[in-house]
Design a protein around this motif. Structure first.
Motif, PDB file in Angstrom:
ATOM      1  N   LEU A   6      37.986  47.619  43.539  1.00  0.00           N
ATOM      2  CA  LEU A   6      36.894  46.388  43.128  1.00  0.00           C
ATOM      3  C   LEU A   6      37.217  45.597  44.220  1.00  0.00           C
ATOM      4  O   LEU A   6      38.656  44.681  44.027  1.00  0.00           O
ATOM      5  N   VAL A  68      41.469  54.055  40.737  1.00  0.00           N
ATOM      6  CA  VAL A  68      40.868  52.576  41.008  1.00  0.00           C
ATOM      7  C   VAL A  68      41.884  51.601  41.264  1.00  0.00           C
ATOM      8  O   VAL A  68      43.046  51.550  40.755  1.00  0.00           O
ATOM      9  N   ASP A  70      42.080  47.581  41.306  1.00  0.00           N
ATOM     10  CA  ASP A  70      41.385  46.444  41.255  1.00  0.00           C
ATOM     11  C   ASP A  70      41.887  45.261  42.209  1.00  0.00           C
ATOM     12  O   ASP A  70      43.066  44.706  41.982  1.00  0.00           O
ATOM     13  N   THR A  72      40.147  42.436  42.729  1.00  0.00           N
ATOM     14  CA  THR A  72      39.396  41.344  42.705  1.00  0.00           C
ATOM     15  C   THR A  72      40.192  40.177  42.746  1.00  0.00           C
ATOM     16  O   THR A  72      41.417  40.051  42.860  1.00  0.00           O
ATOM     17  N   MET A  79      36.052  41.260  35.254  1.00  0.00           N
ATOM     18  CA  MET A  79      36.208  42.755  35.765  1.00  0.00           C
ATOM     19  C   MET A  79      37.559  43.322  35.651  1.00  0.00           C
ATOM     20  O   MET A  79      37.548  44.540  35.369  1.00  0.00           O
ATOM     21  N   THR A  80      38.553  42.659  35.780  1.00  0.00           N
ATOM     22  CA  THR A  80      39.833  43.233  35.571  1.00  0.00           C
ATOM     23  C   THR A  80      39.974  44.019  34.235  1.00  0.00           C
ATOM     24  O   THR A  80      40.312  45.072  34.005  1.00  0.00           O
ATOM     25  N   ALA A  83      38.057  46.969  34.163  1.00  0.00           N
ATOM     26  CA  ALA A  83      38.542  47.938  34.752  1.00  0.00           C
ATOM     27  C   ALA A  83      39.664  48.591  33.928  1.00  0.00           C
ATOM     28  O   ALA A  83      39.836  49.947  34.100  1.00  0.00           O
ATOM     29  N   LEU A  94      45.059  53.234  37.459  1.00  0.00           N
ATOM     30  CA  LEU A  94      44.523  52.005  37.980  1.00  0.00           C
ATOM     31  C   LEU A  94      45.896  51.260  38.594  1.00  0.00           C
ATOM     32  O   LEU A  94      46.573  51.159  37.941  1.00  0.00           O
ATOM     33  N   VAL A  96      46.552  47.289  40.146  1.00  0.00           N
ATOM     34  CA  VAL A  96      45.969  45.829  40.175  1.00  0.00           C
ATOM     35  C   VAL A  96      46.706  45.406  41.470  1.00  0.00           C
ATOM     36  O   VAL A  96      47.917  45.315  41.835  1.00  0.00           O
ATOM     37  N   ARG A  98      47.063  41.846  43.231  1.00  0.00           N
ATOM     38  CA  ARG A  98      47.058  40.573  43.073  1.00  0.00           C
ATOM     39  C   ARG A  98      47.800  39.766  44.222  1.00  0.00           C
ATOM     40  O   ARG A  98      49.124  39.950  44.048  1.00  0.00           O
ATOM     41  N   THR A 230      51.147  46.658  38.889  1.00  0.00           N
ATOM     42  CA  THR A 230      50.706  45.564  39.496  1.00  0.00           C
ATOM     43  C   THR A 230      51.382  45.396  41.133  1.00  0.00           C
ATOM     44  O   THR A 230      52.672  45.341  40.972  1.00  0.00           O
TER      45      THR A 230
END
Ligand code: NAP
Length: 252
Positions: A6, A68, A70, A72, A79-80, A83, A94, A96, A98, A230
């Motif tokens: 994403l 996935v 994320d 973004t 969106m997060t 997801a 998933l 993340v 960041r 994350t």
């Protein structure tokens, strides 16, 4: 391994670029479609919203997505959240990605606030001429502040409601401290309002604000999703995905 990234950030681009070269990996980057002519991306690209959590869950199942990421923007909280829900529903891991937020240095005068309305409430106490770099969502909350003048910088032209007294400069960065200092001096800026987006390309305004002794109203990031792995760098994301490819059942 089918990876859905994403995207919409420099980190997503760097990740897709690195993944495309990996044997056995098929990468698709998803863009929201906000930018009219995005720069070409390696791998497959799809554009436009999925249609909420249900739409994303359908997409994950139809395209047999294994993982996935994320990647973004830190403020793309909807969106997060989607997801997190869609990945959990489909049993797809998933991750993340960041970028870290910014941190204050000696000489900085930052006032951290939770949201746009808190920033708007604080602004009149800090000056009459404000430089706003809070993205398209930020303007509605200051539209009623008739006593203030705004310099607004955004990627795309802002849409109403907007403040009555404002000047718009369009720009995406990267910016330099010299350029930012000159801009703030030229417009006699009293206060900078920005978001804790993190990253180098837009950090220069904070350096300029420090040098000019200008206070900064800093919008805090939405919280990272709880219980989701994350990472803060593309290298760490690649490491996690490598673990996954070599047979780990889950990420994190
Ligand atoms: P948002 O508020 O979290 O998302 C709103 C809706 O836009 C989502 O529900 C989704 O629609 C769609 N969407 C967002 N990102 C998408 C993606 N990568 N692929 C497909 N659909 C996506 O996000 P936003 O703040 O509007 O940001 C939109 C995009 O611009 C993000 O991808 C982000 O990485 C990028 N970006 C944002 C900022 C910022 O300041 N927020 C800055 C730089 C880049 P559906 O519900 O229909 O799926």
């Amino acid at each position: 391994m089918n990876v859905l990234v994403l995207g919409g950030t420099a980190e997503a681009r760097a990740l897709a670029t690195a993944l495309v070269g990996r044997a056995g990996t098929h990468v698709t980057t998803s863009l929201a479609g906000r930018v009219a002519a995005p720069a070409p991306l390696p791998g497959e690209v799809r554009v436009g919203g999925f249609g909420g959590v249900d739409g994303l869950a359908r997409w994950l199942a139809t395209h047999r997505v294994d993982t996935v990421v994320d990647a973004t923007h830190p403020f793309a909280a909807t969106m997060t959240a989607h997801a997190v829900l869609a990945a959990a529903r489909c049993g797809v891991p998933l991750l993340v990605l960041r970028r870290p937020g910014w941190t204050e240095s000696p000489g900085d005068d930052w006032r951290r606030v939770a949201d746009h309305s808190a920033a708007a409430a604080m602004l009149p106490t800090l000056g009459a001429r404000a430089f706003l770099t809070t993205g398209r969502h930020g303007l509605a909350s200051v539209a009623h502040l008739d006593g203030l003048w705004f310099l607004v910088r955004s990627v795309d032209p802002p849409v109403p409601p907007v403040p009555a007294r404002m000047c718009v400069v369009l720009g995406r960065g990267p910016f330099t401290p010299d350029g930012e200092r000159a801009l703030m001096r030229r417009h006699r800026i009293d206060v900078l309002v920005t978001r804790d987006s993190g990253g180098e390309p837009t950090f220069a305004k904070l350096v300029a604000a420090r040098e000019l002794g200008i206070p900064v109203v800093m919008l805090e990031r939405p919280p990272s999703p709880a219980g989701v792995a994350t990472v803060t760098s593309v290298g760490d994301a690649l490491g996690r995905l490598g673990t996954r490819m070599s047979g780990a059942r889950t990420i994190g």
